[in-house]
Scaffold this active site. Structure first.
Site, PDB file in Angstrom:
ATOM      1  N   GLU A 242       2.564 -29.532  24.995  1.00 42.60           N
ATOM      2  CA  GLU A 242       4.038 -29.427  25.507  1.00 42.60           C
ATOM      3  C   GLU A 242       3.983 -27.807  26.326  1.00 42.60           C
ATOM      4  O   GLU A 242       4.398 -26.640  25.820  1.00 42.60           O
ATOM      5  CB  GLU A 242       4.691 -28.940  24.154  1.00 42.60           C
ATOM      6  CG  GLU A 242       5.203 -29.441  23.203  1.00 42.60           C
ATOM      7  CD  GLU A 242       6.663 -29.112  22.100  1.00 42.60           C
ATOM      8  OE1 GLU A 242       6.488 -27.558  21.426  1.00 42.60           O
ATOM      9  OE2 GLU A 242       6.286 -30.358  21.039  1.00 42.60           O
TER      10      GLU A 242
ATOM     11  N   GLU B  96       4.839 -35.475  18.198  1.00 38.47           N
ATOM     12  CA  GLU B  96       5.268 -34.966  17.106  1.00 38.47           C
ATOM     13  C   GLU B  96       6.922 -35.562  17.081  1.00 38.47           C
ATOM     14  O   GLU B  96       7.705 -35.332  17.924  1.00 38.47           O
ATOM     15  CB  GLU B  96       5.350 -33.665  17.260  1.00 38.47           C
ATOM     16  CG  GLU B  96       4.338 -32.902  17.266  1.00 38.47           C
ATOM     17  CD  GLU B  96       3.978 -31.352  17.332  1.00 38.47           C
ATOM     18  OE1 GLU B  96       5.250 -31.118  17.633  1.00 38.47           O
ATOM     19  OE2 GLU B  96       3.086 -30.922  18.342  1.00 38.47           O
TER      20      GLU B  96
HETATM   21  C1  GBH Z   1       6.844 -28.518  18.184  1.00 38.17           C
HETATM   22  O1  GBH Z   1       7.610 -27.900  19.369  1.00 38.17           O
HETATM   23  C2  GBH Z   1       5.007 -27.841  18.422  1.00 38.17           C
HETATM   24  O2  GBH Z   1       4.215 -28.305  19.022  1.00 38.17           O
HETATM   25  C3  GBH Z   1       4.820 -27.291  16.841  1.00 38.17           C
HETATM   26  O3  GBH Z   1       3.796 -26.066  17.216  1.00 38.17           O
HETATM   27  C4  GBH Z   1       6.129 -26.444  15.837  1.00 38.17           C
HETATM   28  O4  GBH Z   1       5.746 -26.261  15.444  1.00 38.17           O
HETATM   29  C5  GBH Z   1       6.681 -27.606  16.120  1.00 38.17           C
HETATM   30  O5  GBH Z   1       7.352 -28.615  17.115  1.00 38.17           O
HETATM   31  C6  GBH Z   1       8.789 -27.920  15.395  1.00 38.17           C
HETATM   32  O6  GBH Z   1       9.307 -26.237  16.395  1.00 38.17           O
HETATM   33  O7  GBH Z   1      14.799 -21.591  19.743  1.00 38.17           O
HETATM   34  O8  GBH Z   1      16.326 -22.469  21.280  1.00 38.17           O
HETATM   35  O9  GBH Z   1      14.361 -21.054  22.109  1.00 38.17           O
HETATM   36  C7  GBH Z   1       9.050 -28.358  19.605  1.00 38.17           C
HETATM   37  C8  GBH Z   1       9.249 -27.847  20.377  1.00 38.17           C
HETATM   38  C9  GBH Z   1      10.106 -25.946  21.561  1.00 38.17           C
HETATM   39  C10 GBH Z   1      11.020 -26.376  19.696  1.00 38.17           C
HETATM   40  C11 GBH Z   1      10.662 -24.651  21.426  1.00 38.17           C
HETATM   41  C12 GBH Z   1      11.905 -25.156  19.484  1.00 38.17           C
HETATM   42  C13 GBH Z   1      12.047 -23.523  21.402  1.00 38.17           C
HETATM   43  C14 GBH Z   1      13.610 -23.720  20.925  1.00 38.17           C
HETATM   44  N1  GBH Z   1      10.354 -26.777  20.938  1.00 38.17           N
HETATM   45  N2  GBH Z   1      12.212 -25.418  20.536  1.00 38.17           N
HETATM   46  S1  GBH Z   1      15.025 -21.542  20.997  1.00 38.17           S
END
Ligand code: GBH
Length: 584
Positions: free
Chosen positions: A270, A480
């Protein structure tokens, strides 16, 4: 043991938490000099070992009560009993009442690769064990003021560094054929480059061998956000092109060691996410000179070059596993049918998935709307670099948790583009998870994951969009997907925690969505459920729970949640390859 820096000494700056400047040279960190007229320029020679480097930049690190490798014990058969039915399942197996017949037009074709996933910093613990160097995440969890809920850290975590044999035994007992994990770069290279840590390599040797003994195929990610701190200190990490050579040198050691034992390699997890937030912790690494809003694009530029070179290296070494990177994001649904919303949606694709997918899957170059912006920063690929990047993935790996609506900013796209102080500039798109009619796109997950709604209806369309937009001969893997059960952290008994209806519904609906996509001709080749067990959800600490297993963070006991059985049932009913539990 790992006391000395064996670096060809570039005169690069190392900035510690109080802003002192140190320089690594020939086994020491030292700078000579200073001027009486400028007291802040006074510096000292110091020689530090790895422990002192930890102490200087991270501080005290907790250790677990269990700190040697635990042998696997067979999973008690009582744990293999599926839960009572929650609904009339489309996956009528086990104890569930087969009131729904199998849909004969659905199948996971032979060779479909599926399993569960994790990442090093989120599960390993053992932060300083056997020569691991600190990563930016150790600094973030220990030193940042904005940090994690409850001051949670990955110091001990799930203690998987010592519990991996049991973890592999537990997934094998349910017949899970693939396990996706990441390798900690700063275990292998405590300073990100220079001396290699043989003990770390031996650890991953055994992790991989244990997988193979249990018939579980390892899927390996090289970089899941835990950048060796030294590289951040020395040259700004992903903000500098210098990282490309260091990443490729790391990839070379890992590819060389584990070569053909790994069925699927992912170079990066990512990049949209870790570049967007880069560098963690914000305002901590004072060496950075690039404007904060633009740092992500420099990071992304170097990620693409590093990924591409690592891919080419893997191919030149003749690895038989696939190589790709994990992109991420959701389907982007236009909020209305206005032309401005349509434009905003395209801009959102260009500034998200397209940022990495267009260069790798289409033409070696950025998508149009992103290119318009990053070219003003001097971020342009040469013809040679485009040729290097283009075609560097054997399949399209996507972390696809949810979907959202997209629309033009208030005042429209054009006005946003004309005003660089607009908070949505330069993307100039907006997003919401609320339908125009006022309802959520789907049920909300936990309060600590406001980005996540159960929007599985959009998955078939999304997979179709990926296939049409960024064709990949190797198909699409949902690398994922997963669900943070609402309020799970508030549950007080294990039996309550283990019965997770929201997550059961998520997996049921998601697996059906993949089956629908496949039946309609989308080449979905695999999926990896996030996560093998509850773990450190980055800045949100241990509160949101994504595991299909519960982990007692004191005893480190693991327990299957009901949703794990829902997930397995999809394959028992619809996979052409049999699900084979390995019960040792
Ligand atoms: C994945 O990202 C990761 O690869 C993994 O490590 C993680 O544990 C898993 O998801 C579950 O979250 O809070 O509104 O700013 C998923 C994509 C991108 C989702 C960043 C959360 C933050 C949004 N993630 N996003 S916000």
């Amino acid at each position: 043991m790992f006391l000395l820096f064996a670096l060809a000494a570039p005169a690069a700056a190392l900035i510690n938490s109080t802003g002192s400047v140190l320089t690594p040279e020939n086994g020491t960190i030292s700078i000579n000099g200073g001027e009486a007229a400028n007291p802040s320029a006074f510096t000292a020679n110091i020689t530090i070992n790895l422990q002192q480097y930890w102490d200087l930049f991270v501080g005290p690190v907790a250790t677990a009560t269990i700190n040697t490798t635990v042998a696997a014990t067979p999973v008690p058969t009582s744990e293999l009993v599926p839960p009572p039915p929650l609904y009339y399942s489309s996956f009528p197996t086990g104890a569930q009442n087969p009131t729904v017949l199998k849909n004969e037009s659905w199948k996971f074709p032979s060779g479909f690769f599926w399993g569960v996933a994790s990442a090093a910093y989120q599960i390993e613990g053992a932060a300083q064990a056997e020569g691991r160097g600190p990563s930016v995440w150790d600094v973030f969890t220990h030193r940042s003021t904005s940090i994690t809920v409850n001051n949670d850290t990955g110091d001990v975590g799930c203690n998987e560094y010592y519990m991996y044999k049991q973890d592999i035994a537990r997934i094998a007992a349910l017949g899970v054929p693939y396990y996706s994990f990441s390798i900690s770069w700063s275990r292998v290279f405590p300073y990100g480059k220079g001396p290699v840590n043989e003990l770390a390599l031996q650890h991953y040797d055994d992790l991989i061998e244990t997988c193979l003994q249990y018939g579980v195929k390892p899927v390996v990610t090289l970089f899941h956000w835990d950048l060796p701190l030294f590289l951040q200190n020395e040259y700004g990490g992903w903000l500098s092109e210098e990282i490309v050579g260091d990443f490729v040198a790391y990839a070379k050691v890992v590819f060389g060691r584990y070569g053909n034992k790994v069925s699927h390699w992912f170079t990066m997890n990512e990049p949209i996410v870790f570049c967007d937030e880069y560098p963690y912790p914000k305002n901590y690494f004072s060496a950075v000179t690039i404007a904060e809003a633009d740092q992500k694009y420099f990071c992304g530029h170097h990620v693409l070059l590093a990924h591409a070179e690592a891919y080419r290296l893997g191919k030149s070494l003749g690895l038989n596993g696939t190589i790709a990177f994990k992109n991420n994001g959701g389907y982007k649904i236009p909020l209305t049918n206005s032309t401005d919303d349509a434009l905003a949606v395209q801009r959102a694709w260009d500034f998200n998935e397209g940022w990495f997918a267009n260069p790798v899957y289409l033409n070696g170059d950025y998508p149009k709307y992103l290119k318009d912006y990053v070219s003003t920063l001097g971020l342009e690929f040469t013809a040679d670099q485009k040729a290097l990047i283009n075609g560097t993935a054997d399949l399209f790996a996507h972390d696809a948790y949810t979907s959202s609506f997209y629309m033009a900013p208030d005042g429209g796209v054009a006005a946003c583009l004309a005003n660089s102080s607009n908070s949505l500039y330069p993307g100039c798109f907006n997003t919401t998870n609320v339908n125009p009619d006022g309802w959520n796109i789907g049920p909300a997950a936990d309060i600590y994951t406001p980005w996540l709604n159960q929007a599985t209806d959009w998955v078939p369309l999304f997979l179709r969009y990926i296939q049409d937009t960024w064709p990949s001969a190797g198909g699409i893997a949902v690398s994922e997907f997963g669900w943070a059960e609402p309020f799970e952290h508030l549950k007080t008994t294990k039996v309550d925690i283990l019965y997770d209806p929201g997550r059961m519904m998520y997996y049921k609906n998601y697996m059906e969505a993949i089956l629908i996509a496949i039946s309609e001709g989308v080449n979905v080749v695999g999926c990896l459920a996030w996560a093998i067990m509850d773990n450190l959800e980055w800045a949100d600490g241990y509160l949101p729970k994504f595991g299909v297993q519960y982990v007692n963070l004191t005893t480190f006991e693991r327990s299957y949640k009901a949703s794990f059985f829902t997930y397995i049932d999809a394959f028992k009913v619809y996979a052409e390859d049999p699900v084979v539990p390995v019960y040792v």
